[in-house]
Each structure stands twice: as structure tokens, then as C-alpha cells.
Motif scaffolding. Structure first.
Motif, PDB file in Angstrom:
ATOM      1  N   ILE A 272       5.206  -0.705  -6.216  1.00 27.16           N
ATOM      2  CA  ILE A 272       3.846  -1.480  -6.431  1.00 27.16           C
ATOM      3  C   ILE A 272       2.682  -0.424  -6.367  1.00 27.16           C
ATOM      4  O   ILE A 272       1.596  -0.736  -6.345  1.00 27.16           O
ATOM      5  CB  ILE A 272       3.809  -2.757  -5.629  1.00 27.16           C
ATOM      6  CG1 ILE A 272       3.919  -2.342  -4.103  1.00 27.16           C
ATOM      7  CG2 ILE A 272       4.758  -3.578  -6.090  1.00 27.16           C
ATOM      8  CD1 ILE A 272       3.723  -3.507  -3.374  1.00 27.16           C
ATOM      9  N   LYS A 273       2.719   0.874  -5.998  1.00 32.92           N
ATOM     10  CA  LYS A 273       1.634   1.637  -5.631  1.00 32.92           C
ATOM     11  C   LYS A 273       1.767   3.136  -6.565  1.00 32.92           C
ATOM     12  O   LYS A 273       2.816   3.100  -7.339  1.00 32.92           O
ATOM     13  CB  LYS A 273       1.921   2.172  -4.175  1.00 32.92           C
ATOM     14  CG  LYS A 273       1.462   1.132  -3.289  1.00 32.92           C
ATOM     15  CD  LYS A 273       0.070   0.609  -3.394  1.00 32.92           C
ATOM     16  CE  LYS A 273      -0.298  -0.370  -2.411  1.00 32.92           C
ATOM     17  NZ  LYS A 273      -1.754  -0.931  -2.765  1.00 32.92           N
ATOM     18  N   SER A 274       0.702   3.504  -6.649  1.00 33.15           N
ATOM     19  CA  SER A 274       0.475   4.684  -7.748  1.00 33.15           C
ATOM     20  C   SER A 274       1.507   5.930  -7.388  1.00 33.15           C
ATOM     21  O   SER A 274       1.902   6.134  -6.137  1.00 33.15           O
ATOM     22  CB  SER A 274      -0.947   5.118  -7.560  1.00 33.15           C
ATOM     23  OG  SER A 274      -1.840   4.223  -7.734  1.00 33.15           O
TER      24      SER A 274
ATOM     25  N   PHE B 123      -1.993   3.190   2.418  1.00 34.42           N
ATOM     26  CA  PHE B 123      -2.876   1.739   2.969  1.00 34.42           C
ATOM     27  C   PHE B 123      -3.742   1.247   2.086  1.00 34.42           C
ATOM     28  O   PHE B 123      -4.415   1.843   1.294  1.00 34.42           O
ATOM     29  CB  PHE B 123      -2.957   2.308   4.224  1.00 34.42           C
ATOM     30  CG  PHE B 123      -4.268   3.240   4.268  1.00 34.42           C
ATOM     31  CD1 PHE B 123      -5.629   2.705   4.231  1.00 34.42           C
ATOM     32  CD2 PHE B 123      -4.022   4.719   3.993  1.00 34.42           C
ATOM     33  CE1 PHE B 123      -6.692   3.775   4.030  1.00 34.42           C
ATOM     34  CE2 PHE B 123      -5.105   5.422   3.992  1.00 34.42           C
ATOM     35  CZ  PHE B 123      -6.530   5.063   3.881  1.00 34.42           C
ATOM     36  N   ASP B 124      -4.184  -0.133   2.672  1.00 29.64           N
ATOM     37  CA  ASP B 124      -5.108  -0.771   2.022  1.00 29.64           C
ATOM     38  C   ASP B 124      -6.048  -1.392   3.147  1.00 29.64           C
ATOM     39  O   ASP B 124      -5.338  -1.569   4.375  1.00 29.64           O
ATOM     40  CB  ASP B 124      -4.934  -2.167   1.247  1.00 29.64           C
ATOM     41  CG  ASP B 124      -4.395  -1.829  -0.070  1.00 29.64           C
ATOM     42  OD1 ASP B 124      -4.218  -0.659  -0.627  1.00 29.64           O
ATOM     43  OD2 ASP B 124      -3.740  -2.688  -0.663  1.00 29.64           O
ATOM     44  N   LEU B 125      -7.179  -1.247   3.223  1.00 27.85           N
ATOM     45  CA  LEU B 125      -8.359  -1.894   4.246  1.00 27.85           C
ATOM     46  C   LEU B 125      -8.599  -3.421   3.723  1.00 27.85           C
ATOM     47  O   LEU B 125      -9.127  -3.270   2.573  1.00 27.85           O
ATOM     48  CB  LEU B 125      -9.260  -1.165   4.776  1.00 27.85           C
ATOM     49  CG  LEU B 125     -10.122  -1.590   5.850  1.00 27.85           C
ATOM     50  CD1 LEU B 125      -9.340  -1.525   7.122  1.00 27.85           C
ATOM     51  CD2 LEU B 125     -11.402  -0.721   5.876  1.00 27.85           C
TER      52      LEU B 125
ATOM     53  N   GLY C  78     -10.542  -9.568   1.391  1.00 27.46           N
ATOM     54  CA  GLY C  78      -9.460  -9.006   1.225  1.00 27.46           C
ATOM     55  C   GLY C  78      -9.747  -7.223   0.647  1.00 27.46           C
ATOM     56  O   GLY C  78     -10.717  -6.884   1.400  1.00 27.46           O
ATOM     57  N   GLU C  79      -8.935  -7.033   0.037  1.00 25.16           N
ATOM     58  CA  GLU C  79      -9.062  -5.526   0.003  1.00 25.16           C
ATOM     59  C   GLU C  79     -10.481  -4.683  -0.469  1.00 25.16           C
ATOM     60  O   GLU C  79     -10.892  -5.099  -1.401  1.00 25.16           O
ATOM     61  CB  GLU C  79      -7.883  -4.850  -1.198  1.00 25.16           C
ATOM     62  CG  GLU C  79      -7.932  -3.422  -1.441  1.00 25.16           C
ATOM     63  CD  GLU C  79      -7.235  -2.775  -2.727  1.00 25.16           C
ATOM     64  OE1 GLU C  79      -6.203  -3.593  -3.303  1.00 25.16           O
ATOM     65  OE2 GLU C  79      -7.416  -1.782  -2.891  1.00 25.16           O
ATOM     66  N   ILE C  80     -10.727  -3.801   0.348  1.00 26.47           N
ATOM     67  CA  ILE C  80     -11.879  -3.056   0.089  1.00 26.47           C
ATOM     68  C   ILE C  80     -11.884  -1.553   0.037  1.00 26.47           C
ATOM     69  O   ILE C  80     -12.744  -0.818  -0.520  1.00 26.47           O
ATOM     70  CB  ILE C  80     -13.206  -3.131   1.073  1.00 26.47           C
ATOM     71  CG1 ILE C  80     -12.584  -3.061   2.737  1.00 26.47           C
ATOM     72  CG2 ILE C  80     -13.516  -4.818   1.072  1.00 26.47           C
ATOM     73  CD1 ILE C  80     -13.479  -3.146   4.017  1.00 26.47           C
TER      74      ILE C  80
HETATM   75 MG    MG Z   1      -5.853  -1.000  -4.374  1.00 29.34          MG
END
Ligand code: MG
Ligand code: 4AD
Length: 432
Positions: free
Chosen positions: A327-329, A345-347, A354-356
Motif C-alpha cells: 500500500i506504499k510507494s 511512516f505517516d504523521l 488525520g494524515e499531515i
Molecule cells: Mg501519504
């Protein structure tokens, strides 16, 4: 006489002083021989009183007939007036019109599509003005932090030849007799630049042809991206949280007034000035979601709904790490201990936002990266230059991208990302 700003005259030292102000008519009422004009400039609003018994008949007549958003200059004496907005008012002696305004199209109570069609005028609203001032601080603070911590600012291209974040959201443009794409992310170019500058950053527009309209997706947004040689995932996560915490701290210092005018409860923002932020893995996130009764299984991406549920458990931004590689690049490095997940990671911002930030350690091995490019269905010849970086002095490195409007949306407590940018672009809208 020198013109003053409204903010300059709103204090006790100015009581009794004669001043001259310039601005736009924000509100207008005529009551028993007096005209009450609330004047607006870039610094605030002040009530101005034009009393028929104290000004010439011409001035009074002009004042009576002022339309909303007329641009004017007023001369008068500052008085304390607890009933006026801000606690002061101006007793006008003279008034001059710069530009008349008749029948301003926004009167209050209009629907969102109408306001978007009149964005060029609605932009003058106090809400959007306050948000733009907060955004100014966000950009300034980000730059301050980066300058103080030894990061080089660079200028990557916007017209690009290949995808960074997947073909589905690429905007295609005619590039002479060839095809090119609007940049989705400066990342791949920043990676090129770390081999000489080591720690680089850029602030650019990024473009995503998002098919669906959501509260948090724009087709054009401002993207602050960092990339650093020698940094592993944890090193760059530390940078992401320090940078975020610093930006929030500066906004709390500089935009107390704007946050208040937006009715923003700042308690969560206060807590978010302290680091470290909590960290959970994707596996833990899935467990938490299952416990809360959501139908999700390992391997599925977290959408806005799942993120919103997860944010209920936190009172500051928090990280999710080690996502499934599917699901990631393609550029994310796989975890040597668990090849099914990436060092990405996502912050996520709390309060449902949610995601920033999205980031990762990058694949620095030539063969592995080549394979990931093939698996993704890309043509390795399009990425020859990117692969070359793994051939000539490859180094471990990491980076991330912060969506400026996502951050502003959260900090300002907005319910839609379109108000975090003056001229929002998304499917179905590119006006004005
Ligand atoms: Mg993203
Ligand atoms: O997670 P994303 O897609 O990651 C990248 O583009 C990486 N190449 C960045 C990097 O490592 N240099 O996007 C990064 C951030 C997201 O976390 C989100 O804040 C924002 O960009 N973003 C958007 N903001 C508004 N509208 C959209 N359509 C956005 N897509 C991503």
C-alpha cells in the motif's frame, strides 16, 4: 497626515488623538442622525461614528450612502467605547471615498457554491483573512526552523517526466511535442541533491488529479519536503515532530488573536508543542481498529474514516509506522527484519484530522529498487537517473512531505481544506 492602521489606534494611548485611517466598509447602519461604519483594514476592524451634527452636510450625505466594501479614508478622534467591537471607536470629522461599492454580491447567508463562485470577493471575509494570517506564520515558522537547523533550500522542477506517487493521480500536460506531468512531489529530485548538499528542503506546489472530492484533498497544494543523507527512518521522524511542534508553538505565539476569532480551542495545540509524539505501528493500528469494531484486515490501506477513529486515542499528533509494502510507494525501503513492511511512516493530526505528513527511509539498493520499479509497472528507463543514485555512492537516506494546507486546516480547526488555500482547486473547480 500619515495614515495609521486600525491595530495601531486600538489602545488607550491613542484616546483623544486625531488619526487618519484607510480601509473598506465592513458594516453600515444609520440610526437617528448618526452613521455607524465598521471599517476594515488588514489589521482589524473599528467602529467609526459619523454624527450629522458634527460633520458637514456633504460628509454626512456621503456616509449615509456608503455601500458595503466601499474603500474610504476617515479622519477623526479615537474614543474609548466598551460597546464597540474591540473597545474603541473613531469620531469622524472628515471622510473621503476612494472607490464606491454598490450592491456587494455577498450579504451573508449564501451557500458554499455561491461563495466559491465569488471567491475573489469572499476572500476578504474575516474568516479567510484569519486563516491566511495563520498560514503565513506556518510558512514562516517552517522556514525559521529549517534555517536554524542547517537545511539547504533548493528549487526542484514542477514539470516532470515521471511519476513519484503513482499514475492514478498524475496530471498530464503537453510539453512541446511530448508528454510531461505536473509534479506530485519533489522527492525524487531532492534525493538527487542530497549527494552534494546532504540536508535539503523545498516548498513547491504539488499536483494530484484526485478523482473524488473530499474534505482533505486538493488538486493543487503546497508541499514542504525534506530529504537527508545518512538519516534512517527514526532520525527523520524526529525531524518531522520537531518541525511540527515548532510551527505550532510559533502559531500559538503569533496568532492568538486569529485563533480566538476562529473560535479555536487551543488546548490540543498547546499539548502538541511538546515532543516526542506517540508512535504506533500499522499492526497496532489495525488491532485498535478491530477492537473498535471496524471491519478492516491486515494489508488494507487506512482511509479517512479509519484515521479519524484512530485519532480518538491521541491528544497530539502521532505516528503510524511500518506499513505493508503493497500500500506504499515503490521508493520506500523494506524493513530488513520484516520484508513485507516498509520503513515508512505517516504523521496524523488529532481531533479527527488525520494524515499531515508522509515519509520514509528510501530504498538505497540498486537491485531492490529496480525490482520495485518493475513490480509497480513502471518503465525502468524512465527512472534511469533515479536508479543511478544507487550506483554512484549510494547512502542511507530518508525524507518526508508535509501538506501545508492539511496542517493549516488542523491548526485553524477548519472543516474543509478549501479554506486553507485562497484559490482552491479540485475536481470540478478551477475558478477564479
Ligand atoms: Mg501519504
Ligand atoms: O503522502 P504523500 O503522497 O507523500 C509524498 O508525496 C512523498 N513523496 C513526500 C516525501 O517523502 N517527500 O504526500 C505528502 C503529504 C501528505 O501527508 C499530505 O499532507 C499532503 O502531502 N497531501 C495532500 N494535501 C492536499 N491535497 C492532496 N490531494 C494531498 N495529497 C497529499
Amino acid at each position: 497626515m500619515v495614515f495609521m492602521s486600525i491595530a495601531q489606534v486600538m489602545n488607550d494611548d491613542m484616546i483623544g488623538e486625531e488619526v487618519e485611517l484607510r480601509g473598506w466598509v465592513y458594516r453600515h447602519r444609520v440610526i437617528g442622525g448618526k452613521v455607524f461604519v465598521v471599517l476594515r483594514d488588514s489589521t482589524g476592524i473599528i467602529q467609526c461614528v459619523i454624527d450629522s451634527s458634527k460633520v458637514s452636510p456633504q460628509v454626512y450625505d456621503t456616509a449615509v450612502n456608503l455601500g458595503i466594501e466601499s474603500s474610504i479614508a476617515v479622519k477623526g478622534i479615537v474614543r474609548k467605547e466598551p460597546r464597540a467591537p474591540g473597545g474603541y471607536e473613531l469620531h469622524v470629522k472628515d471622510l473621503r471615498v476612494y472607490g464606491i461599492s454598490r450592491d456587494f454580491p455577498i450579504k451573508g447567508g449564501e451557500g458554499i457554491e455561491y461563495l466559491l463562485d465569488n471567491r475573489h470577493l469572499w476572500i476578504r471575509s474575516r474568516k479567510l483573512t484569519n486563516v491566511m494570517k495563520i498560514k503565513h506564520t506556518v510558512l514562516k515558522a517552517g522556514r525559521e526552523w529549517l534555517l536554524e537547523n542547517g537545511w539547504w533550500e533548493v528549487t526542484p522542477p514542477i514539470l516532470t517526466a515521471s511519476a513519484c506517487e503513482g499514475g492514478a493521480t498524475l496530471f498530464e500536460v503537453k510539453y512541446f511535442d511530448k508528454k510531461a506531468y505536473l509534479s506530485q512531489s519533489a522527492q525524487l529530485y531532492l534525493e538527487v541533491l542530497i549527494y552534494s548538499l546532504e540536508k535539503v528542503w523545498s516548498l513547491t506546489p504539488s499536483f494530484r488529479a484526485e478523482q473524488s472530492r473530499t474534505r482533505r484533498h486538493l488538486a493543487e497544494y503546497w508541499h514542504l519536503e525534506l530529504e537527508a543523507a545518512w538519516y534512517n527512518m527514526y532520525d527523520i521522524m524526529n525531524v518531522a515532530e520537531e518541525l511540527t511542534a515548532y510551527i505550532i508553538k510559533r502559531v500559538l505565539e503569533e496568532n492568538e488573536r486569529e485563533l480566538k476569532l476562529l473560535n479555536r480551542d487551543t488546548s490540543i495545540l498547546e499539548k502538541s508543542t511538546k515532543t516526542p509524539y506517540p508512535r504506533i505501528t500499522y499492526d497496532e493500528a489495525i488491532d485498535r481498529l478491530k477492537k473498535k469494531g471496524l471491519a478492516i484486515s491486515w494489508g488494507e490501506d487506512l482511509g479517512a474514516d479509519e484515521e479519524r477513529v484512530l485519532t480518538q486515542d491521541f491528544e497530539t499528533p502521532f505516528f503510524i509506522t511500518h506499513f505493508p509494502k503493497e500500500i506504499k510507494s515503490f521508493y520506500m525501503k523494506t524493513d530488513p527484519k520484516r520484508p513485507e513492511v516498509v520503513l515508512g511512516f505517516d504523521l496524523l493530526a488529532p481531533e479527527g484530522y488525520g494524515e499531515i505528513i508522509g515519509g520514509s527511509e528510501r530504498e538505497d539498493n540498486y537491485d531492490k529498487l529496480y525490482q520495485r520499479i518493475l513490480d509497480e509497472g513502471y518503465d525502468p528507463s524512465d527512472y534511469k537517473w533515479y536508479l543511478d543514485l544507487r550506483k554512484y555512492g549510494s547512502v542511507p537516506h530518508s525524507g518526508f512531505g508535509l501538506g501545508i494546507e492539511r496542517l493549516v486546516m488542523w491548526i485553524a480547526g477548519l472543516d474543509h481544506i478549501r479554506d486553507a488555500i485562497p484559490f482552491p482547486r479540485y475536481r470540478g473547480r478551477i475558478y477564479p
